[in-house]
Motif scaffolding. Sequence first.
Motif, short mmCIF file in Angstrom:
data_model
loop_
_atom_site.label_atom_id
_atom_site.label_comp_id
_atom_site.label_asym_id
_atom_site.label_seq_id
_atom_site.Cartn_x
_atom_site.Cartn_y
_atom_site.Cartn_z
N GLN A 126 0.84 -1.19 0.00
CA GLN A 126 0.00 0.00 0.00
C GLN A 126 0.88 1.24 0.00
N VAL A 127 0.67 2.11 -0.98
CA VAL A 127 1.50 3.30 -1.14
C VAL A 127 0.61 4.53 -1.28
N VAL A 146 -3.10 1.66 -3.98
CA VAL A 146 -2.86 3.10 -4.00
C VAL A 146 -3.86 3.79 -3.09
N GLN A 147 -3.34 4.51 -2.11
CA GLN A 147 -4.18 5.12 -1.08
C GLN A 147 -4.31 6.63 -1.30
N GLY A 148 -5.54 7.08 -1.40
CA GLY A 148 -5.82 8.51 -1.48
C GLY A 148 -5.97 9.12 -0.10
N VAL A 149 -5.97 10.44 -0.05
CA VAL A 149 -6.06 11.15 1.23
C VAL A 149 -7.41 10.95 1.89
N GLU A 150 -8.40 10.42 1.16
CA GLU A 150 -9.74 10.18 1.73
C GLU A 150 -9.77 9.00 2.68
N ALA A 151 -8.72 8.20 2.71
CA ALA A 151 -8.71 6.96 3.48
C ALA A 151 -8.81 7.20 4.98
N GLY A 152 -9.34 6.20 5.68
CA GLY A 152 -9.38 6.24 7.13
C GLY A 152 -8.16 5.56 7.72
N GLY A 153 -8.03 5.65 9.05
CA GLY A 153 -6.85 5.06 9.69
C GLY A 153 -5.61 5.87 9.37
N VAL A 155 -2.92 7.43 7.15
CA VAL A 155 -3.06 7.93 5.78
C VAL A 155 -1.69 8.35 5.24
N TRP A 156 -1.18 7.56 4.31
CA TRP A 156 0.10 7.86 3.66
C TRP A 156 -0.11 8.69 2.41
N GLY A 157 -1.30 8.57 1.80
CA GLY A 157 -1.60 9.36 0.61
C GLY A 157 -1.88 10.81 0.97
N ARG A 158 -1.43 11.70 0.11
CA ARG A 158 -1.62 13.13 0.34
C ARG A 158 -2.46 13.80 -0.75
N ALA A 243 2.81 11.14 11.31
CA ALA A 243 2.01 10.03 10.79
C ALA A 243 0.53 10.42 10.82
N PRO A 244 -0.01 10.98 9.74
CA PRO A 244 -1.40 11.43 9.73
C PRO A 244 -2.39 10.27 9.84
N VAL A 245 -3.54 10.58 10.40
CA VAL A 245 -4.65 9.62 10.46
C VAL A 245 -5.92 10.34 10.04
N ARG A 246 -6.95 9.56 9.71
CA ARG A 246 -8.28 10.12 9.53
C ARG A 246 -9.21 9.44 10.52
#
Length: 341
Positions: A126-127, A146-153, A155-158, A243-246
Amino acid sequence: MDEAQETIATPLTERLGCRYPIISAGMGGPARSELAAAVSQAGGFGLLGMVRESPALIAQEIAAVRQRTNRAFGVNLIPACTQPKLLEDELAACFDAGVPAMCFFWDVDAAAIAKAKRAGCLVLYQVGSVADAKKAEDAGADVIIVQGVEAGGHVWGRRGLSVLLPEVADAVEVPVAASGGIVDGRGLAAALALGGDGIHCGTAFLASVESFAHDYHKQRLVAAGPDETVHTDLFVINWPKGAPVRVLKNSQTEAAGDKLWGYDPDEMPREVIGHDDGNPIHRLDTNSPLRRTTGDLEAMALYSGDGVARVNAIEPARAIVERIMAEAIAAIRANAAAITA
C-alpha cells in the motif's frame, strides 16, 4: 443468476486467486481472523491486521482463518512502525505458517519484500504516491494498493484518489487496487473506470459484524453523516512523528481546535484513559477501541474513511461483499446503457 453472484474478472482477481476484486484492509486490531476469513470465504481477499502483534497471536490468527475457510488470504504488517526484532519474528511466524500473501504499508521496505518473495508469498504494497508505487514494483511487489487522502486510519496518501489512481495505474505494470473513501459498488465501478483493477476497503468492513472493533466504534460509523471525519496527526503516540490519520470527530479533535497538526509523540504526556486485554491505552495514542476495550471510548481514535456517510448498517461481511459487487455491476451496466450513438 443474480447480480451478487456475478463477478468482474480483472488482473487483480487473477493475481490473488479470488472471485471478486475486493480486498478488505488489514486494519490493526479490527481485522482479525473472523473478518479476514469471512471476506475470503465470500469471494473477496481478506487481510489479517497483525501490526506489532506477537508471533504467537499471529500464528493463532492464521490458524483460525484456515479453520474458517480454505481460500487465499494475507497478513498485513507495517515495517516502519515495528521494532526490527519484532518484525523479524512476525515475518518468521507468517512464513512458518505458509501464508500465501503479505501486505506491507507506509515506507517501501525492499528488504521485507525480498524476504516475503523468498518465502514464496505474493506481496501487496500500500503506497501513497507514484514514486512509491514504482519503488514497490521495482522491489518485487505483485500488487500495488494506492491510497488517497480520503482513506481512514493511517493515511500515507496526500492527494485525492481520483487523481492519484490513474497516475499509478499508468506508471506500473502490476495490478492496482484503489483505497480511500470507497464503501460501495459505485466506488468499485469508478475505480475500474479510472484504471484500477479492484478496491481495498477499510471503513466498509470496519462496521461489519465480524470486525473486532468495539460496538461503540461501529455505531459511530453508522451514525456518521457527511463531513464528520478529520485528517490530523493528533493521534500519534506509538507511531513515528508525522504520521497522519483520519478519524471521526470527537472530544479530542474538538479540544484541539485549529491545531490539528504538528504533534510529536515523544513530547506528549502518557495519560491512561482505558485498557485493552490488560494493556493501557493512552489519550491520543493510535489504538482504536476493540471488543474487549474498556475506558473512555469516545476519546479514543475512531478511525474512519471519508465515505463513512454511506455506511448505514452493521452487516455481515458476506453481505457487504455481495452488495458492493451487485452495485458495481448495476452501475457499469447503467453507464453502458447511457452511451448512445
